[in-house]
Design an enzyme around this catalytic site. Structure first.
Site, mmCIF file in Angstrom:
data_model
loop_
_atom_site.group_PDB
_atom_site.id
_atom_site.type_symbol
_atom_site.label_atom_id
_atom_site.label_comp_id
_atom_site.label_asym_id
_atom_site.label_seq_id
_atom_site.Cartn_x
_atom_site.Cartn_y
_atom_site.Cartn_z
ATOM 1 N N HIS A 1 0.818 -1.214 0.000
ATOM 2 C CA HIS A 1 0.000 0.000 0.000
ATOM 3 C C HIS A 1 0.852 1.264 0.000
ATOM 4 O O HIS A 1 0.333 2.334 0.318
ATOM 5 C CB HIS A 1 -0.907 0.011 1.240
ATOM 6 C CG HIS A 1 -1.963 -1.044 1.215
ATOM 7 N ND1 HIS A 1 -2.528 -1.565 2.353
ATOM 8 C CD2 HIS A 1 -2.564 -1.693 0.188
ATOM 9 C CE1 HIS A 1 -3.438 -2.484 2.036
ATOM 10 N NE2 HIS A 1 -3.465 -2.581 0.727
ATOM 11 N N HIS A 2 2.146 1.144 -0.312
ATOM 12 C CA HIS A 2 2.970 2.359 -0.242
ATOM 13 C C HIS A 2 2.507 3.401 -1.237
ATOM 14 O O HIS A 2 2.778 4.585 -1.085
ATOM 15 C CB HIS A 2 4.459 2.026 -0.448
ATOM 16 C CG HIS A 2 4.811 1.709 -1.871
ATOM 17 N ND1 HIS A 2 4.408 0.544 -2.489
ATOM 18 C CD2 HIS A 2 5.483 2.410 -2.815
ATOM 19 C CE1 HIS A 2 4.833 0.547 -3.739
ATOM 20 N NE2 HIS A 2 5.493 1.665 -3.961
ATOM 21 N N LYS B 1 -2.433 -2.334 -7.894
ATOM 22 C CA LYS B 1 -2.734 -2.702 -9.286
ATOM 23 C C LYS B 1 -2.225 -4.094 -9.601
ATOM 24 O O LYS B 1 -1.128 -4.470 -9.172
ATOM 25 C CB LYS B 1 -2.018 -1.670 -10.177
ATOM 26 C CG LYS B 1 -2.321 -1.748 -11.624
ATOM 27 C CD LYS B 1 -3.543 -0.927 -12.000
ATOM 28 C CE LYS B 1 -4.024 -1.208 -13.410
ATOM 29 N NZ LYS B 1 -4.705 -2.498 -13.517
ATOM 30 N N LYS C 1 7.368 -4.441 -10.111
ATOM 31 C CA LYS C 1 7.180 -4.094 -11.525
ATOM 32 C C LYS C 1 6.767 -2.632 -11.673
ATOM 33 O O LYS C 1 7.338 -1.880 -12.462
ATOM 34 C CB LYS C 1 6.070 -5.009 -12.079
ATOM 35 C CG LYS C 1 5.968 -5.059 -13.559
ATOM 36 C CD LYS C 1 4.800 -5.952 -13.987
ATOM 37 C CE LYS C 1 4.974 -7.413 -13.630
ATOM 38 N NZ LYS C 1 3.943 -8.266 -14.260
ATOM 39 N N LYS D 1 -2.725 -8.689 -6.866
ATOM 40 C CA LYS D 1 -3.080 -9.734 -7.841
ATOM 41 C C LYS D 1 -4.323 -10.446 -7.351
ATOM 42 O O LYS D 1 -4.567 -10.531 -6.140
ATOM 43 C CB LYS D 1 -1.941 -10.749 -7.966
ATOM 44 C CG LYS D 1 -1.959 -11.518 -9.262
ATOM 45 C CD LYS D 1 -1.463 -10.637 -10.385
ATOM 46 C CE LYS D 1 -1.069 -11.350 -11.625
ATOM 47 N NZ LYS D 1 -0.155 -10.527 -12.409
ATOM 48 N N SER E 1 -1.817 -0.030 -18.755
ATOM 49 C CA SER E 1 -2.956 0.043 -17.830
ATOM 50 C C SER E 1 -2.967 1.387 -17.120
ATOM 51 O O SER E 1 -4.025 1.979 -16.885
ATOM 52 C CB SER E 1 -2.853 -1.059 -16.771
ATOM 53 O OG SER E 1 -3.376 -2.266 -17.260
HETATM 54 N N1 GLU Z 1 -1.518 -8.981 -15.497
HETATM 55 C C1 GLU Z 1 -0.555 -8.073 -16.022
HETATM 56 C C2 GLU Z 1 0.764 -8.204 -15.275
HETATM 57 O O1 GLU Z 1 1.040 -9.217 -14.700
HETATM 58 C C3 GLU Z 1 -1.088 -6.639 -16.087
HETATM 59 C C4 GLU Z 1 -1.424 -6.023 -14.784
HETATM 60 C C5 GLU Z 1 -2.113 -4.674 -14.906
HETATM 61 O O2 GLU Z 1 -2.246 -4.164 -15.992
HETATM 62 O O3 GLU Z 1 -2.532 -4.171 -13.861
HETATM 63 O O4 GLU Z 1 1.591 -7.356 -15.317
#
Ligand code: GLU
Length: 478
Positions: free
Chosen positions: A71-72, A77, A101, A113, A369
């Site tokens: 949550h930083h 996402k 990422k 996720k 995204s």
């Molecule tokens: N599922 C993709 C990933 O592993 C996209 C995640 C996204 O767009 O939030 O990076």
């Protein structure tokens, strides 16, 4: 997305693998407080759920998860996958990878996720819709979704259709919420999606690998020639990511010599036409028996063929301690999340190959995204305000040059010069810039410290430094 066969690897806790990689890199970061490092590693919120859905005339209990790793930064996402392999450990690992990422590509989100333990191939669209909508309602109930809270996206086994069900369910439960379209990304363009999202991950893989192959110093270290044009590529998994990566490599001048899917693999040292292979698979139901190519009954054998660049674009742990010694590729680009076990990573690094880590090389999806989310919050299509202005400007400049020189460009040249940016042009250019910029951040970190001996560790160092600073600047409650 596609499923490639998994080798008979020993069981790994995927989350432990991610933690091991983190721990390896941690001593090289600027973060000296062990507590901060522990906090960065930990999963902040784990929502494990079971809900009933009527399939046919009986009730099925569906197992599902949403993990918010960090949550930083908010919102958090990450995609939602539909697969029978879904379990809490896997979702936690994938959520953690999303945190790193996003940090690496400077996307201002925390990581998350989701996963639903179902086999989408065995369910009708009607049942999938029921499950997806119910899952969304569960997330709404617990405040685990929203444009400022947690923004899901497609992942393995899901796509624009599922995202469309999610946004529709969310909007019906939160009527009047002005930014509701930003509660999920990867939507169809008609539902608030952005042009360029579908191909984003595969295109990002291509941009990242191309940048490395154009890096003279890196190619010299690896005793490889500069550029993509003489490189051979093998792609495992012909789903959305694998297909687009293969297609962009081919269009970029590399030769795609083998493609692998769960039913087998095909090999042609002279190169394969990716679209023709996809058409053949649609027609015959299999990648095998493609004209001019050799069949490999065991799909995993494709990973061991001679090539310069190997792109595992299916599932985790496909390259492990067993098969890594036989992998010949000099560059392994992790288009999937976690396709290499730490053992495989160590073996390949020792051999002098470079593994371009998932948390960088497949970050094109989340990057675009982010663009989609920004579009949803701003309620305007990219290019709407500037396209005509740019075209008029270009017309003026070209007109002046033509007047001054007394020469005229051809009609085809005029078209290219005058073109003002469409949404897809801006999205692709933002993605290209992101992938190129982040490559250099990671590479510079790697080159600056001789003790960092692989690119994954360098990527982790970049990510940990950024997340760590964010935690420190946030302040910790006394
Ligand atoms: N599922 C993709 C990933 O592993 C996209 C995640 C996204 O767009 O939030 O990076």
């Amino acid at each position: 997305m596609a499923k490639a066969s998994k080798s008979a690897a020993p069981h790994y806790s995927f989350f432990t693998s991610v933690e091991r990689n983190f721990d390896k890199a941690a001593p090289f970061t600027n973060i000296k407080d062990k507590g901060i490092l522990e906090q960065i590693k930990a999963c902040n919120s784990i929502y494990s759920m079971k809900f009933p859905v009527k399939i046919g005339d009986k009730v099925d209990v569906i197992e599902a998860y949403r993990v918010q790793h960090s949550h930083h930064k908010l919102p958090v996402k990450g995609g939602i996958r539909f697969s029978m392999d879904v379990n809490q450990d896997e979702v936690m690992a994938l959520a953690a990878l999303m945190t790193y990422k996003c940090a690496i590509v400077n996307v201002p989100f925390g990581g998350a996720k989701g996963g639903i333990k179902i086999d989408p191939k065995k369910l009708s669209a009607y049942d999938l819709e029921k499950i997806t909508r119910r899952y969304t309602a569960e997330l709404v109930k617990k405040n685990f979704i929203g444009p400022g809270i947690d923004v899901p996206a497609p992942d393995y086994g899901t796509g624009p259709r599922e995202m469309s069900w999610i946004v529709d369910t969310y909007m019906s439960l939160r009527p009047g919420e002005i930014d509701a379209a930003g509660c999920v990304t990867g939507k169809p363009v008609t539902q608030g999606g952005v042009r360029g999202r579908t191909e984003a991950t595969g295109l990002g893989v291509y941009y990242g690998v191309r940048e490395m192959c154009n890096d003279t110093e890196m190619m010299k270290r690896m005793k490889m020639t500069v550029g993509l044009s003489d490189k051979t590529v093998i792609v495992q998994g012909l789903g959305n990511v694998g297909y687009h990566a293969a297609k962009f490599f081919m269009e970029g001048g590399a030769s795609v010599v083998a493609l692998a899917e769960y039913e087998g693999a095909i090999y042609n040292p002279k190169g394969l036409d990716v679209d023709a292979v996809v058409t053949h698979r649609k027609k015959t139901g299999s990648i095998l028996n493609f004209p001019g190519a050799k069949n490999l009954k065991k799909s995993a054998e494709a990973l061991e063929l001679e090539c310069d660049i190997l792109v595992p674009a299916a599932l985790e742990n496909v390259i492990n301690g067993d098969n890594a010694p036989r992998v010949k590729a000099r560059i392994v680009a992790e288009a999937a999340n976690g396709p290499l076990t730490p053992e495989a990573d160590a073996i390949l690094t020792k051999k002098g190959s470079v593994v371009i880590p998932d948390m960088y090389i497949n970050a094109g999806g989340v990057t675009v995204s982010y663009f989609e989310w920004l579009k949803n919050l701003s309620h305007v299509r990219y290019g709407r305000m500037e396209k005509r202005f740019s075209e008029n400007m270009n017309q003026n400049i070209l007109g002046s040059i033509e007047n001054l020189t007394g020469k005229k460009v051809t009609a085809a040249e005029r078209k290219i010069i005058l073109h003002g940016p469409d949404e897809v042009d801006l999205v692709h250019s933002g993605l290209e810039d992101t992938m190129m910029g982040s490559y250099h951040e990671i590479r510079d970190e790697w080159m600056a410290n001789k003790k960092i001996n692989d690119m994954r560790s360098a990527a982790f160092v970049c990510a940990i430094n950024k997340v760590g600073v964010s935690y420190m600047e946030l302040g910790i409650f006394p």
